[in-house]
Design a protein around this motif. Structure first.
Motif, PDB file in Angstrom:
ATOM      1  N   PHE A   1       0.837  -1.203   0.000  1.00 21.42           N
ATOM      2  CA  PHE A   1       0.000   0.000   0.000  1.00 21.42           C
ATOM      3  C   PHE A   1       0.871   1.253   0.000  1.00 21.42           C
ATOM      4  CE2 PHE A   1      -2.507   3.322   2.173  1.00 21.42           C
ATOM      5  CZ  PHE A   1      -3.613   3.351   1.336  1.00 21.42           C
ATOM      6  N   GLU A   2       1.996   1.197   0.704  1.00 22.04           N
ATOM      7  CA  GLU A   2       2.913   2.336   0.741  1.00 22.04           C
ATOM      8  C   GLU A   2       3.577   2.538  -0.618  1.00 22.04           C
ATOM      9  OE1 GLU A   2       3.954   1.643   5.471  1.00 22.04           O
ATOM     10  OE2 GLU A   2       5.393   1.070   3.927  1.00 22.04           O
TER      11      GLU A   2
ATOM     12  N   PHE B   1      -6.741   0.290  -6.478  1.00 23.42           N
ATOM     13  CA  PHE B   1      -5.893  -0.140  -5.361  1.00 23.42           C
ATOM     14  C   PHE B   1      -6.150  -1.600  -5.014  1.00 23.42           C
ATOM     15  CE2 PHE B   1      -4.199   3.964  -3.639  1.00 23.42           C
ATOM     16  CZ  PHE B   1      -2.928   3.481  -3.330  1.00 23.42           C
ATOM     17  N   ALA B   2      -7.421  -2.000  -4.995  1.00 19.71           N
ATOM     18  CA  ALA B   2      -7.768  -3.386  -4.668  1.00 19.71           C
ATOM     19  C   ALA B   2      -7.151  -4.348  -5.682  1.00 19.71           C
ATOM     20  CB  ALA B   2      -9.289  -3.552  -4.622  1.00 19.71           C
TER      21      ALA B   2
ATOM     22  N   ALA C   1      -4.282  -7.113  -4.925  1.00 16.90           N
ATOM     23  CA  ALA C   1      -4.612  -8.514  -5.211  1.00 16.90           C
ATOM     24  C   ALA C   1      -3.564  -9.134  -6.136  1.00 16.90           C
ATOM     25  CB  ALA C   1      -5.998  -8.603  -5.838  1.00 16.90           C
ATOM     26  N   PHE C   2      -3.183  -8.407  -7.181  1.00 17.77           N
ATOM     27  CA  PHE C   2      -2.148  -8.912  -8.095  1.00 17.77           C
ATOM     28  C   PHE C   2      -0.820  -9.068  -7.358  1.00 17.77           C
ATOM     29  CE2 PHE C   2      -4.745  -7.226 -11.781  1.00 17.77           C
ATOM     30  CZ  PHE C   2      -4.916  -8.459 -12.378  1.00 17.77           C
TER      31      PHE C   2
ATOM     32  N   GLY D   1      -6.619   8.625 -13.865  1.00 16.42           N
ATOM     33  CA  GLY D   1      -5.347   8.120 -14.379  1.00 16.42           C
ATOM     34  C   GLY D   1      -4.650   7.226 -13.372  1.00 16.42           C
ATOM     35  N   TRP D   2      -4.680   7.620 -12.096  1.00 18.44           N
ATOM     36  CA  TRP D   2      -4.092   6.789 -11.034  1.00 18.44           C
ATOM     37  C   TRP D   2      -4.744   5.415 -10.978  1.00 18.44           C
ATOM     38  CZ3 TRP D   2      -4.176  10.922  -6.537  1.00 18.44           C
ATOM     39  CH2 TRP D   2      -3.130  11.819  -6.733  1.00 18.44           C
ATOM     40  N   ALA D   3      -6.067   5.402 -11.057  1.00 19.20           N
ATOM     41  CA  ALA D   3      -6.801   4.131 -10.965  1.00 19.20           C
ATOM     42  C   ALA D   3      -6.388   3.188 -12.093  1.00 19.20           C
ATOM     43  CB  ALA D   3      -8.308   4.394 -10.999  1.00 19.20           C
TER      44      ALA D   3
END
Length: 275
Positions: free
Chosen positions: A112-113, A254-255, A259-260, A163-165
């Protein structure tokens, strides 16, 4: 320390570790002139190309004459979305190209970081690239995208978040399937361009495709941009739709990335990066 306290501490990202990773890529960017030049180059080339197209159309099209900056605004705002996505994907792939993922994750760094650091670097790269092109447009074409005022900030935030997503999703796919999937960094973003209404109203699309466009935050942003330029009205309803969709998109991005990452860690792919 209680179990609840430990769990809470483990979930909250360490700002120091996020800062350390951002600092690493800032030094990398600062020490490489070609990298900085590349950030400004493509937005500037597109801005100049469409600027001259706009100059031509102003004299030959009554539609464009209503708001001569509509194409330049579309180009610059599209580049926010494009650079936002590419900033996440390329920074992540630089870690893969240098085979550094394994080294990073023997440290206390959490996935996450890493994601937070990727978003921060994307923001920095986007501000440099698009900001440079926007400033060059002022003396060249006597047009300033900053004349949009506060709506510009709303448009910028929504486009870069989308774009981030997409960038997080692409990074996860590349991590899971290897560098053979790195072309997704360019394919994914341009797949949504025709239905985002960057240079034309969504009403131009076939009716069935308009429903697809309605689930993209970018389509609401560009419709809002044209409303400001043509009608001098800021459509708060379009902004609300974009924000709500972006909450879903960023959460899903993010999820998917996490997960990947989990699958790649179980399969030992952090140390074996290949095609």
């Amino acid at each position: 320390m209680s179990v609840i306290a430990r769990a809470h501490t483990g979930f909250v990202p360490s700002l120091r570790r996020v800062y350390a990773l951002v600092l690493r890529h800032t030094y990398l960017l600062r020490s490489s002139g070609p990298r900085i030049l590349e950030l400004v180059y493509w937005p500037t080339v597109q801005m100049i190309l469409w600027g001259f197209i706009t100059v031509f159309l102003v004299n030959h099209s009554s539609w464009i004459a209503q708001a001569s900056g509509v194409l330049l605004s579309g180009v610059l705002l599209w580049d926010v979305l494009f650079r936002g996505q590419l900033g996440v994907s390329l920074v992540f792939m630089e870690e893969m190209w240098s085979r550094n993922l394994g080294h990073l994750f023997v440290s206390p760094l959490r996935p996450f970081e890493l994601g937070c650091a990727l978003l921060t670097m994307s923001l920095i790269r986007t501000l440099i690239g698009v900001g440079g092109a926007a400033l060059i447009a002022i003396p060249l074409f006597d047009f300033s995208v900053f004349s949009l005022g506060l709506p510009l900030l709303a448009f910028f935030i929504n486009l870069i978040v989308m774009g981030w997503a997409i960038g997080l999703l692409v990074s996860g796919i590349v991590l899971r399937y290897g560098l053979g999937a790195e072309s997704m960094a360019w394919i994914a973003i341009f797949a949504v361009q025709p239905i985002s209404g960057v240079y034309y109203p969504i009403a131009t699309l076939p009716e069935w495709l308009q429903y697809v466009a309605a689930i993209l935050p970018s389509s609401h942003v560009f419709e809002g941009m044209r409303s400001v330029l043509f009608d001098h009205v800021f459509r708060a309803d379009l902004l609300l739709h974009a924000v709500l969709l972006n909450v879903v998109y960023l959460t899903a991005g993010f999820a998917a990335f996490l997960a990947f990452f989990k699958v790649a860690r179980v399969r030992g792919q952090l140390l074996h990066v290949g095609e």
